[in-house]
Design a protein around this motif. Sequence first.
Motif, short mmCIF file in Angstrom:
data_model
loop_
_atom_site.label_atom_id
_atom_site.label_comp_id
_atom_site.label_asym_id
_atom_site.label_seq_id
_atom_site.Cartn_x
_atom_site.Cartn_y
_atom_site.Cartn_z
N MET A 1 -17.31 11.32 -0.80
CA MET A 1 -17.15 12.78 -0.75
C MET A 1 -18.22 13.36 0.16
SD MET A 1 -16.79 15.48 -3.80
CE MET A 1 -15.16 14.79 -4.05
N LYS A 2 -17.79 13.81 1.35
CA LYS A 2 -18.75 14.27 2.33
C LYS A 2 -18.90 15.79 2.30
CE LYS A 2 -18.36 10.08 4.85
NZ LYS A 2 -18.48 8.93 3.98
N PRO A 52 -20.39 17.51 -3.08
CA PRO A 52 -21.54 16.61 -2.97
C PRO A 52 -22.85 17.33 -3.22
CG PRO A 52 -20.70 17.15 -0.79
CD PRO A 52 -19.76 17.76 -1.78
N VAL A 58 -21.70 11.29 -13.53
CA VAL A 58 -20.41 11.61 -14.13
C VAL A 58 -20.64 11.76 -15.63
CG1 VAL A 58 -19.04 10.47 -12.37
CG2 VAL A 58 -19.86 9.15 -14.33
N LEU A 68 -15.93 13.33 -12.92
CA LEU A 68 -16.87 13.79 -11.90
C LEU A 68 -17.18 15.25 -12.23
CD1 LEU A 68 -17.95 12.45 -9.30
CD2 LEU A 68 -16.08 13.55 -8.07
N SER C 51 -27.74 3.05 5.61
CA SER C 51 -27.60 4.50 5.45
C SER C 51 -28.90 5.24 5.70
CB SER C 51 -27.09 4.82 4.04
OG SER C 51 -27.08 6.21 3.84
N GLU C 98 -26.76 14.73 -1.74
CA GLU C 98 -25.62 14.59 -0.86
C GLU C 98 -25.45 13.15 -0.41
OE1 GLU C 98 -27.79 17.05 -0.67
OE2 GLU C 98 -26.68 18.95 -0.71
N GLN C 100 -26.08 10.43 -2.15
CA GLN C 100 -25.43 9.66 -3.21
C GLN C 100 -23.90 9.75 -3.10
OE1 GLN C 100 -25.98 7.78 -5.98
NE2 GLN C 100 -28.20 7.65 -6.08
N TYR C 101 -23.41 10.97 -2.91
CA TYR C 101 -21.96 11.15 -2.78
C TYR C 101 -21.44 10.48 -1.52
CZ TYR C 101 -21.48 14.53 -6.63
OH TYR C 101 -21.43 15.12 -7.86
N ASP C 102 -22.22 10.58 -0.45
CA ASP C 102 -21.80 10.02 0.83
C ASP C 102 -21.70 8.49 0.77
OD1 ASP C 102 -21.41 10.13 3.80
OD2 ASP C 102 -23.27 8.99 3.73
N ASP C 105 -18.83 7.29 -1.44
CA ASP C 105 -17.58 7.48 -0.72
C ASP C 105 -17.35 6.37 0.31
OD1 ASP C 105 -15.67 9.73 -0.90
OD2 ASP C 105 -15.88 9.72 1.29
N SER C 106 -18.42 6.02 1.04
CA SER C 106 -18.31 4.98 2.06
C SER C 106 -17.97 3.63 1.43
CB SER C 106 -19.63 4.86 2.83
OG SER C 106 -19.95 6.08 3.45
N ASP C 109 -14.24 3.65 0.53
CA ASP C 109 -13.39 3.57 1.73
C ASP C 109 -13.35 2.14 2.25
OD1 ASP C 109 -12.63 6.19 1.75
OD2 ASP C 109 -14.14 6.85 3.18
N GLY C 167 -22.05 5.53 -11.60
CA GLY C 167 -21.26 6.62 -12.14
C GLY C 167 -20.33 7.24 -11.11
N LEU C 168 -20.87 7.53 -9.93
CA LEU C 168 -20.08 8.22 -8.91
C LEU C 168 -18.86 7.42 -8.47
CD1 LEU C 168 -22.59 10.05 -6.53
CD2 LEU C 168 -21.24 10.97 -8.42
N LEU C 170 -17.00 5.63 -10.28
CA LEU C 170 -15.95 5.92 -11.27
C LEU C 170 -15.36 7.30 -11.01
CD1 LEU C 170 -17.14 3.49 -12.92
CD2 LEU C 170 -16.45 4.77 -14.96
N GLY C 171 -16.24 8.26 -10.78
CA GLY C 171 -15.77 9.63 -10.60
C GLY C 171 -14.93 9.80 -9.35
N LEU C 172 -15.29 9.04 -8.30
CA LEU C 172 -14.60 9.20 -7.01
C LEU C 172 -13.37 8.31 -6.88
CD1 LEU C 172 -17.75 9.40 -4.69
CD2 LEU C 172 -16.18 11.28 -5.21
N LYS C 174 -10.57 7.97 -8.41
CA LYS C 174 -9.22 8.55 -8.46
C LYS C 174 -8.80 9.17 -7.13
CE LYS C 174 -10.02 13.27 -9.91
NZ LYS C 174 -9.39 14.43 -10.52
N PHE C 175 -9.79 9.63 -6.34
CA PHE C 175 -9.45 10.18 -5.03
C PHE C 175 -8.93 9.11 -4.08
CE2 PHE C 175 -12.61 13.16 -6.66
CZ PHE C 175 -11.91 14.35 -6.52
#
Lengths: 257, 257, 257, 257
Positions: A1-2, A52, A58, A68, C51, C98, C100-102, C105-106, C109, C167-168, C170-172, C174-175
């Motif tokens: 999530m960016k 983000p 979570v 989330l 990163s 930010e 952590q989310y990034d 997400d990577s 993906d 945690g993230l 798991l939260g991410l 579903k996307f």
Amino acid sequence: MKKTVIEEIAKVKLKDPVLIEGLPGLGMVGRIATRYLTKQLSAKPLAKLYSPHFPYYVLVNQKGSVRLLHCLFSFWKNKTGKHDLIFLTGDSQAQTIEGQYDVADSILDFAKKYGVRTVITIGGYRKEAEENPKVVVVSTDSALLSKALKAEAIASPSGNPIVGTAGLLLGLAKFKKMRALCLLGETRGYLPDPKAAKGVLAVLQGILEIKIDSSGIDKEIERAKKIIERMKNIAKERETHALKTRKIEEEKVTYIS
Amino acid sequence: MKKTVIEEIAKVKLKDPVLIEGLPGLGMVGRIATRYLTKQLSAKPLAKLYSPHFPYYVLVNQKGSVRLLHCLFSFWKNKTGKHDLIFLTGDSQAQTIEGQYDVADSILDFAKKYGVRTVITIGGYRKEAEENPKVVVVSTDSALLSKALKAEAIASPSGNPIVGTAGLLLGLAKFKKMRALCLLGETRGYLPDPKAAKGVLAVLQGILEIKIDSSGIDKEIERAKKIIERMKNIAKERETHALKTRKIEEEKVTYIS
Amino acid sequence: MKKTVIEEIAKVKLKDPVLIEGLPGLGMVGRIATRYLTKQLSAKPLAKLYSPHFPYYVLVNQKGSVRLLHCLFSFWKNKTGKHDLIFLTGDSQAQTIEGQYDVADSILDFAKKYGVRTVITIGGYRKEAEENPKVVVVSTDSALLSKALKAEAIASPSGNPIVGTAGLLLGLAKFKKMRALCLLGETRGYLPDPKAAKGVLAVLQGILEIKIDSSGIDKEIERAKKIIERMKNIAKERETHALKTRKIEEEKVTYIS
Amino acid sequence: MKKTVIEEIAKVKLKDPVLIEGLPGLGMVGRIATRYLTKQLSAKPLAKLYSPHFPYYVLVNQKGSVRLLHCLFSFWKNKTGKHDLIFLTGDSQAQTIEGQYDVADSILDFAKKYGVRTVITIGGYRKEAEENPKVVVVSTDSALLSKALKAEAIASPSGNPIVGTAGLLLGLAKFKKMRALCLLGETRGYLPDPKAAKGVLAVLQGILEIKIDSSGIDKEIERAKKIIERMKNIAKERETHALKTRKIEEEKVTYIS
């Protein structure tokens, strides 16, 4: 999530809707009031906002699942009045300076899509507890402000800062050609304060010309009262215990010396 | 609001304008001086600068409305001299490192559009109070520097840092092919210091070859003096009171033992 | 390095792979468990994730070389079962909100590219030590959750936060249309805790239907036990020494007075 | 200034150049060594690097002018040897995590343009002072490492972190297909340490096969020694004074009791 994303859940047409925002903050006033309205009116989920800029954890749900952190938009179709309502409440506010501006901006852009022209934000106003906490109001629009004053809110002294999303939505509204109003319930702010929220709900009903059963919020107030009493008792017992201990210690000292 | 934006209020043509910046900082010297000039010259609003790097709150205005934190550009048409003036003052500086560079850059880009070739920034210079606080000057341009020295500013010792927007505008000016000067009024910096601002105003008038009535700033100095005296009295009373209390306590102890 | 990059080392086709993540965190449970699996199964390097959100230092390797902090994906071809495995462990988690989310997400993906549909994350669960630390489980998928409960994990109480990448993800999930499960080994969390990791490994084998020799992790547990005993002894000696010193000091004082 | 920029001052062709970096850090070892080399070899300015990740202030120069914080690349044409040299030193390192990665990346991209294949970074290595501080070395390349060991550097123990630009340049070098070496002079690190820098310069001359007059650095060492002695004397006097004061106080107490 960016970046901040809003995931739509329902597709609806809304009648000149008003956005009502109440996120976690001082005394949880905004969140308590907004959640209560959402439940009482059986508002339906509209969209989820993820970002983000929210804390990076979570939360475990009741069924052993996780979610989330997010904010939830929900909507209510107003069969008798002129305005449908969109509610926004959630788990958290953005955690960084730039994040706060970004999330507030995303909220208004989303509201714009649904034709929102009026935004009402709810928060707490730090003040020592009185029997009947007042509701402080500010607005970008004088007609809206008068309505709130007529509904027994009091005007804010000038110079006050309104921190976080409840404030930024007011500040940013004019860029989206919206008018906005902020209701702040007086609260000591240390604990979730349903009494402050009740005051806000009363003013809100006056402004929105709707009627809501307040017996549920009264129950929350009772629960909160009991929690505070229990905490006071614990504090008292601790003090008594500490006093006794000290006396015993002092007596010991007396015997020794 | 995802990035710094400048919202234009007026469209004007300006004659070889000079930008004068004074944002909140040490002793509020820059802000006091710039606001005083703006008022004395009845400068007109030109543009507002908003930024997601400013603190995330809004301020309540006198009419019960709110405003997003921002900086205000205003302009003054100089009927007799060679340079029109653009003033910049405001609520806050950027709150993050990258934000400081970003906002300073946006300010200069805006000034560039109006043909600004000279930038004067104002700030405070931490120093224990003297009867007549001096004005310290640095500049990217030796001609400009001489002018300020002739107007009785003194040169800064080398190695000094100039923190924040007042400094960065000087550092970034050369990238925009501008020359820049910084005037720093000596101040203890704890409280708003109109006396330091007055010193800067005197030098500024010399540089800009304009005349400004300084009776208003003298009144501000009187007010500030009274505030300081009142604070000193309060501190004194507190001390006296604390001393008495201690004595009483000590006497009590004496009786017990 | 301006953003998170993943550098592929091998090109492989994987059979309905499951991603197993264990980065540094509470009690190092995730990292210990994931590294143990990687070694036991002789997993092969697949890709490295770098990163700008990782701490800004490099680590000296054994041969006097250095490495940039990174996370390592490795893979294991499962000859008898239905799922190949991808492991992810590494030096660090992202250091900013930010970031952590990034990074999370990577990671997803990248996993998506290999057709990952199931993600298992591993972490620690703060709890005072018991003889046999339990494994707490949450999942975005009820079938996956049942599997873990059957493998003797226990359901997490609701309201718990799961912080960081474990945690993230798991939260991410579903996307990215993935399902995810998190195993948290109970640990005091102060020191690397191979015992907590062993518990997680047991549950993991049940879920993945694989068998792993656990004698290596038992050795790590023995080593950790010895370290703790040595630390306790040092603390005890210090205390005894401090006590003696104090006595000597007191005797001195007695002689003087 | 929205991102890191490099402003070129000279256009030159360089012969298989080596980049030598020494920014402010532990004991200022890197900066002292690099500046000394730059001066001794009369290196010419090549480019300036500015960044919004540097602290947001400007520094007053000797002529009453100011400068934005920056790093300076300079070059030296090596008439007798195989490699020209590019030096990089400056006012500051980046102040944020992401900024550190960004600036290191920009440095290497710039070096790449000049055909740099080898990067040498210089820093401090925290260790209690010895008469002859050693130079610790790590490298991404074994041939380069051997050269440094032959020049009497010692290999770093594994597990050590190398923090900041000196470390990140090594870590990022492989992405630019460069090899890199880091020389760390042992230093207590509290004060600028020219002695540690001298050690690094000796090793560097061995690696680069150049000869540099070290009398200047010896003078800096003398100056630093005198500063430390003066500081010790001040500390001693303070202690003596404090001791006297305490005695007087104790005598007073004796009289009173």
